[in-house]
Design a protein around this motif. Structure first.
Motif, mmCIF file in Angstrom:
data_model
loop_
_atom_site.group_PDB
_atom_site.id
_atom_site.type_symbol
_atom_site.label_atom_id
_atom_site.label_comp_id
_atom_site.label_asym_id
_atom_site.label_seq_id
_atom_site.Cartn_x
_atom_site.Cartn_y
_atom_site.Cartn_z
ATOM 1 N N ALA A 174 0.810 -1.224 0.000
ATOM 2 C CA ALA A 174 0.000 0.000 0.000
ATOM 3 C C ALA A 174 0.843 1.273 0.000
ATOM 4 N N ASN A 175 2.088 1.175 0.458
ATOM 5 C CA ASN A 175 2.985 2.331 0.495
ATOM 6 C C ASN A 175 3.842 2.444 -0.755
ATOM 7 N N ASP A 176 3.460 1.718 -1.816
ATOM 8 C CA ASP A 176 4.215 1.674 -3.074
ATOM 9 C C ASP A 176 5.632 1.144 -2.888
ATOM 10 N N ILE A 177 5.816 0.309 -1.891
ATOM 11 C CA ILE A 177 7.103 -0.347 -1.685
ATOM 12 C C ILE A 177 7.080 -1.665 -2.439
ATOM 13 N N ARG A 178 8.025 -1.842 -3.336
ATOM 14 C CA ARG A 178 8.131 -3.080 -4.098
ATOM 15 C C ARG A 178 8.755 -4.131 -3.182
ATOM 16 N N LEU A 179 7.920 -5.078 -2.758
ATOM 17 C CA LEU A 179 8.373 -6.124 -1.847
ATOM 18 C C LEU A 179 9.139 -7.221 -2.564
ATOM 19 N N PHE A 180 8.761 -7.456 -3.811
ATOM 20 C CA PHE A 180 9.462 -8.453 -4.619
ATOM 21 C C PHE A 180 9.272 -8.130 -6.084
ATOM 22 N N TYR A 181 10.339 -8.344 -6.868
ATOM 23 C CA TYR A 181 10.293 -8.165 -8.308
ATOM 24 C C TYR A 181 11.327 -9.112 -8.902
ATOM 25 N N GLY A 182 10.869 -10.112 -9.625
ATOM 26 C CA GLY A 182 11.808 -11.024 -10.255
ATOM 27 C C GLY A 182 11.265 -12.427 -10.369
ATOM 28 N N MET A 183 12.180 -13.368 -10.554
ATOM 29 C CA MET A 183 11.810 -14.768 -10.732
ATOM 30 C C MET A 183 11.759 -15.483 -9.380
ATOM 31 N N ILE A 184 10.730 -16.296 -9.217
ATOM 32 C CA ILE A 184 10.636 -17.177 -8.058
ATOM 33 C C ILE A 184 11.119 -18.537 -8.529
ATOM 34 N N LYS A 185 12.139 -19.032 -7.905
ATOM 35 C CA LYS A 185 12.681 -20.337 -8.256
ATOM 36 C C LYS A 185 11.857 -21.440 -7.593
ATOM 37 N N PRO A 186 11.680 -22.578 -8.256
ATOM 38 C CA PRO A 186 10.926 -23.682 -7.664
ATOM 39 C C PRO A 186 11.516 -24.094 -6.313
ATOM 40 N N GLY A 187 10.624 -24.327 -5.371
ATOM 41 C CA GLY A 187 11.047 -24.757 -4.045
ATOM 42 C C GLY A 187 11.456 -23.632 -3.118
ATOM 43 N N ARG A 188 11.510 -22.413 -3.618
ATOM 44 C CA ARG A 188 11.887 -21.268 -2.788
ATOM 45 C C ARG A 188 10.630 -20.640 -2.200
ATOM 46 N N ASP A 189 10.622 -20.416 -0.905
ATOM 47 C CA ASP A 189 9.509 -19.730 -0.242
ATOM 48 C C ASP A 189 9.901 -18.289 0.023
ATOM 49 N N LEU A 190 9.028 -17.365 -0.346
ATOM 50 C CA LEU A 190 9.247 -15.948 -0.061
ATOM 51 C C LEU A 190 8.341 -15.554 1.097
ATOM 52 N N ASN A 191 8.916 -14.966 2.119
ATOM 53 C CA ASN A 191 8.138 -14.432 3.232
ATOM 54 C C ASN A 191 8.291 -12.920 3.187
ATOM 55 N N LEU A 192 7.202 -12.244 2.821
ATOM 56 C CA LEU A 192 7.238 -10.807 2.626
ATOM 57 C C LEU A 192 6.423 -10.103 3.706
ATOM 58 N N THR A 193 6.833 -8.897 4.052
ATOM 59 C CA THR A 193 6.124 -8.109 5.052
ATOM 60 C C THR A 193 5.845 -6.734 4.471
ATOM 61 N N GLY A 194 4.595 -6.283 4.607
ATOM 62 C CA GLY A 194 4.210 -4.965 4.114
ATOM 63 C C GLY A 194 2.793 -4.650 4.538
ATOM 64 N N GLN A 195 2.298 -3.521 4.041
ATOM 65 C CA GLN A 195 0.950 -3.055 4.358
ATOM 66 C C GLN A 195 -0.018 -3.419 3.244
ATOM 67 N N THR A 196 -1.187 -3.942 3.632
ATOM 68 C CA THR A 196 -2.226 -4.223 2.636
ATOM 69 C C THR A 196 -2.896 -2.915 2.238
ATOM 70 N N PRO A 197 -3.455 -2.853 1.039
ATOM 71 C CA PRO A 197 -3.562 -3.921 0.054
ATOM 72 C C PRO A 197 -2.250 -4.132 -0.699
ATOM 73 N N PHE A 198 -2.064 -5.390 -1.120
ATOM 74 C CA PHE A 198 -0.916 -5.760 -1.933
ATOM 75 C C PHE A 198 -1.371 -5.839 -3.384
ATOM 76 N N GLU A 199 -0.611 -5.236 -4.290
ATOM 77 C CA GLU A 199 -0.848 -5.395 -5.723
ATOM 78 C C GLU A 199 0.056 -6.523 -6.186
ATOM 79 N N ILE A 200 -0.547 -7.537 -6.800
ATOM 80 C CA ILE A 200 0.188 -8.746 -7.179
ATOM 81 C C ILE A 200 0.063 -8.973 -8.676
ATOM 82 N N PHE A 201 1.196 -9.206 -9.313
ATOM 83 C CA PHE A 201 1.252 -9.491 -10.738
ATOM 84 C C PHE A 201 2.129 -10.727 -10.899
#
Length: 83
Positions: free
Chosen positions: A14-41
């Motif tokens: 919600a604060n326009d902070i890019r929490l993640f941008y890139g490739m997610i590799k198989p088997g990798r878990d991402l734990n992200l922290t931020g304010q909702t709402p989250f824009e997800i693509f």
């Protein structure tokens, strides 16, 4: 966020902070922290699993025929909302 196959993702809070941008590799878990709402693509969205505070998010109706998904996830009155 996790992926069974390589997948591309951009997640912004919600604060326009890019929490993640890139490739997610198989088997990798991402734990992200931020304010909702989250824009997800997501690219290769069928291979991605999402959860918010240990609650799985069903995004199947947002996955287009080209396997891309774009939506927002928010919390209202303690309930997860997807738009």
């Amino acid at each position: 966020v996790s992926a069974e196959q390589e997948s591309w993702a951009e997640i912004v809070d919600a604060n326009d902070i890019r929490l993640f941008y890139g490739m997610i590799k198989p088997g990798r878990d991402l734990n992200l922290t931020g304010q909702t709402p989250f824009e997800i693509f997501l690219g290769n969205a069928p291979a991605v699993s999402l959860s918010l505070n240990a609650t799985s998010i069903d995004m199947t109706k947002y996955i287009r025929s080209n396997n891309i998904a774009q939506f927002k996830v928010s919390v209202e009155d303690g309930r997860i909302r997807i738009d």
